[in-house]
Design a protein around this motif. Structure first.
Motif, PDB file in Angstrom:
ATOM      1  N   THR A 110       1.216  -6.244  -4.338  1.00 31.41           N
ATOM      2  CA  THR A 110       2.474  -5.984  -4.752  1.00 31.41           C
ATOM      3  C   THR A 110       2.615  -4.814  -5.514  1.00 31.41           C
ATOM      4  OG1 THR A 110       2.591  -7.217  -6.598  1.00 31.41           O
ATOM      5  CG2 THR A 110       2.813  -8.472  -4.580  1.00 31.41           C
ATOM      6  N   TYR A 111       3.953  -4.375  -5.401  1.00 29.83           N
ATOM      7  CA  TYR A 111       3.889  -2.897  -6.288  1.00 29.83           C
ATOM      8  C   TYR A 111       3.617  -3.162  -7.709  1.00 29.83           C
ATOM      9  CZ  TYR A 111       6.639  -1.377  -2.142  1.00 29.83           C
ATOM     10  OH  TYR A 111       7.085  -1.062  -0.948  1.00 29.83           O
ATOM     11  N   ARG A 112       3.987  -4.429  -8.080  1.00 28.68           N
ATOM     12  CA  ARG A 112       3.480  -4.796  -9.582  1.00 28.68           C
ATOM     13  C   ARG A 112       2.184  -5.025  -9.760  1.00 28.68           C
ATOM     14  NH1 ARG A 112       6.392 -10.048 -11.513  1.00 28.68           N
ATOM     15  NH2 ARG A 112       8.131  -8.620 -11.318  1.00 28.68           N
ATOM     16  N   GLU A 113       1.376  -5.293  -8.795  1.00 26.60           N
ATOM     17  CA  GLU A 113      -0.193  -5.506  -8.907  1.00 26.60           C
ATOM     18  C   GLU A 113      -0.804  -3.961  -9.109  1.00 26.60           C
ATOM     19  OE1 GLU A 113      -0.774  -9.627  -6.847  1.00 26.60           O
ATOM     20  OE2 GLU A 113      -0.857  -7.912  -5.763  1.00 26.60           O
ATOM     21  N   ALA A 115       0.723  -1.209 -10.087  1.00 25.70           N
ATOM     22  CA  ALA A 115       1.253  -0.750 -11.116  1.00 25.70           C
ATOM     23  C   ALA A 115       0.210  -1.230 -12.448  1.00 25.70           C
ATOM     24  CB  ALA A 115       2.460  -1.220 -11.633  1.00 25.70           C
ATOM     25  N   SER A 124       6.557  -0.527 -11.500  1.00 27.54           N
ATOM     26  CA  SER A 124       6.508  -0.939 -10.035  1.00 27.54           C
ATOM     27  C   SER A 124       7.348   0.145  -9.238  1.00 27.54           C
ATOM     28  CB  SER A 124       7.126  -2.194  -9.981  1.00 27.54           C
ATOM     29  OG  SER A 124       6.281  -3.246 -10.560  1.00 27.54           O
ATOM     30  N   ARG A 125       8.639   0.441  -9.916  1.00 25.83           N
ATOM     31  CA  ARG A 125       9.312   1.342  -9.182  1.00 25.83           C
ATOM     32  C   ARG A 125       8.679   2.669  -8.757  1.00 25.83           C
ATOM     33  NH1 ARG A 125      15.136   0.143  -8.826  1.00 25.83           N
ATOM     34  NH2 ARG A 125      15.289  -1.853 -10.323  1.00 25.83           N
ATOM     35  N   VAL A 127       5.342   3.022  -8.570  1.00 27.35           N
ATOM     36  CA  VAL A 127       4.552   2.691  -7.347  1.00 27.35           C
ATOM     37  C   VAL A 127       5.555   2.774  -6.027  1.00 27.35           C
ATOM     38  CG1 VAL A 127       3.057   1.142  -6.290  1.00 27.35           C
ATOM     39  CG2 VAL A 127       2.827   1.608  -8.660  1.00 27.35           C
ATOM     40  N   GLY A 128       6.437   2.139  -6.120  1.00 25.72           N
ATOM     41  CA  GLY A 128       7.257   2.243  -4.808  1.00 25.72           C
ATOM     42  C   GLY A 128       7.680   3.767  -4.430  1.00 25.72           C
ATOM     43  N   ARG A 147       6.686  -6.294  -1.694  1.00 26.00           N
ATOM     44  CA  ARG A 147       7.478  -6.450  -2.904  1.00 26.00           C
ATOM     45  C   ARG A 147       6.952  -7.784  -3.677  1.00 26.00           C
ATOM     46  NH1 ARG A 147      13.479  -6.692  -0.493  1.00 26.00           N
ATOM     47  NH2 ARG A 147      13.086  -8.688  -1.093  1.00 26.00           N
ATOM     48  N   THR A 148       7.085  -7.938  -4.759  1.00 20.35           N
ATOM     49  CA  THR A 148       6.435  -9.200  -5.684  1.00 20.35           C
ATOM     50  C   THR A 148       7.234 -10.316  -5.091  1.00 20.35           C
ATOM     51  OG1 THR A 148       6.587  -7.872  -7.509  1.00 20.35           O
ATOM     52  CG2 THR A 148       6.510 -10.182  -7.954  1.00 20.35           C
TER      53      THR A 148
END
Length: 171
Positions: A110-113, A115, A124-125, A127-128, A147-148
């Protein structure tokens, strides 16, 4: 009078693929751009605007990249071993692109992972944004970032292409 750093000369070719034509561009350093038809090949080339005539090395990088992309899209290659030119990418965006190949074939992150793996759990943003502006989609596998909530998120080549690449890697 302002001084501009001259851009390296770029060799390019459009290649047919199962996901539509792709523009490949390379400098003597390595592959510098993979573009989808929807981006407008002429606009992409104009934006790169390299000066001079590319050397033989640029043509070799194009041939290598085309062969490896063909193998990947046919399900015969799981990673890329082509020289890349990311000299125009810096900072956090570059860190994201350097990290993406570590996301294994057939898996997602995920983007969060991503980051968090880069020590910036709140990014996260960013990374996106780095994935959305990846100059080497497919070769640098931003299609493996979702996405998460499990949704696809965006993809420069379109969501159908992102889903197609994911299915390819699942088989």
């Amino acid at each position: 009078m302002s001084q501009h750093r001259s851009r390296p000369a770029v060799a390019s070719r459009v290649v047919p693929t199962p996901i539509g034509p792709l523009l490949l561009a390379a400098t003597d350093i390595g592959l510098v751009r993979v573009a989808f038809e929807g981006e407008g090949f002429d606009a992409v080339l104009a934006e790169m605007g390299g000066a001079g005539t590319p050397g033989e090395q640029a043509a070799r990088h194009l041939a290598t990249a085309q062969g490896q992309i063909d193998e990947y899209l046919a399900g015969r290659r799981r990673s890329f071993d082509v020289d890349v030119d990311l000299s125009a990418v810096a900072g956090f965006r570059r860190r994201v692109l350097d990290h993406l190949p570590s996301i294994g074939y057939g898996t997602t992150s995920t983007y969060r992972e991503v980051a968090g793996a880069l020590g910036s759990p709140g990014a996260s943003r960013a990374v996106g944004s780095a994935c959305a502006t990846n100059p080497l989609p497919i070769v640098i596998p931003c299609h493996r970032v979702i996405r998460t909530d499990g949704g696809w998120g965006g993809y420069l080549g379109g969501l159908e292409v992102k889903q197609w690449l994911s299915e390819l890697e699942r088989d």
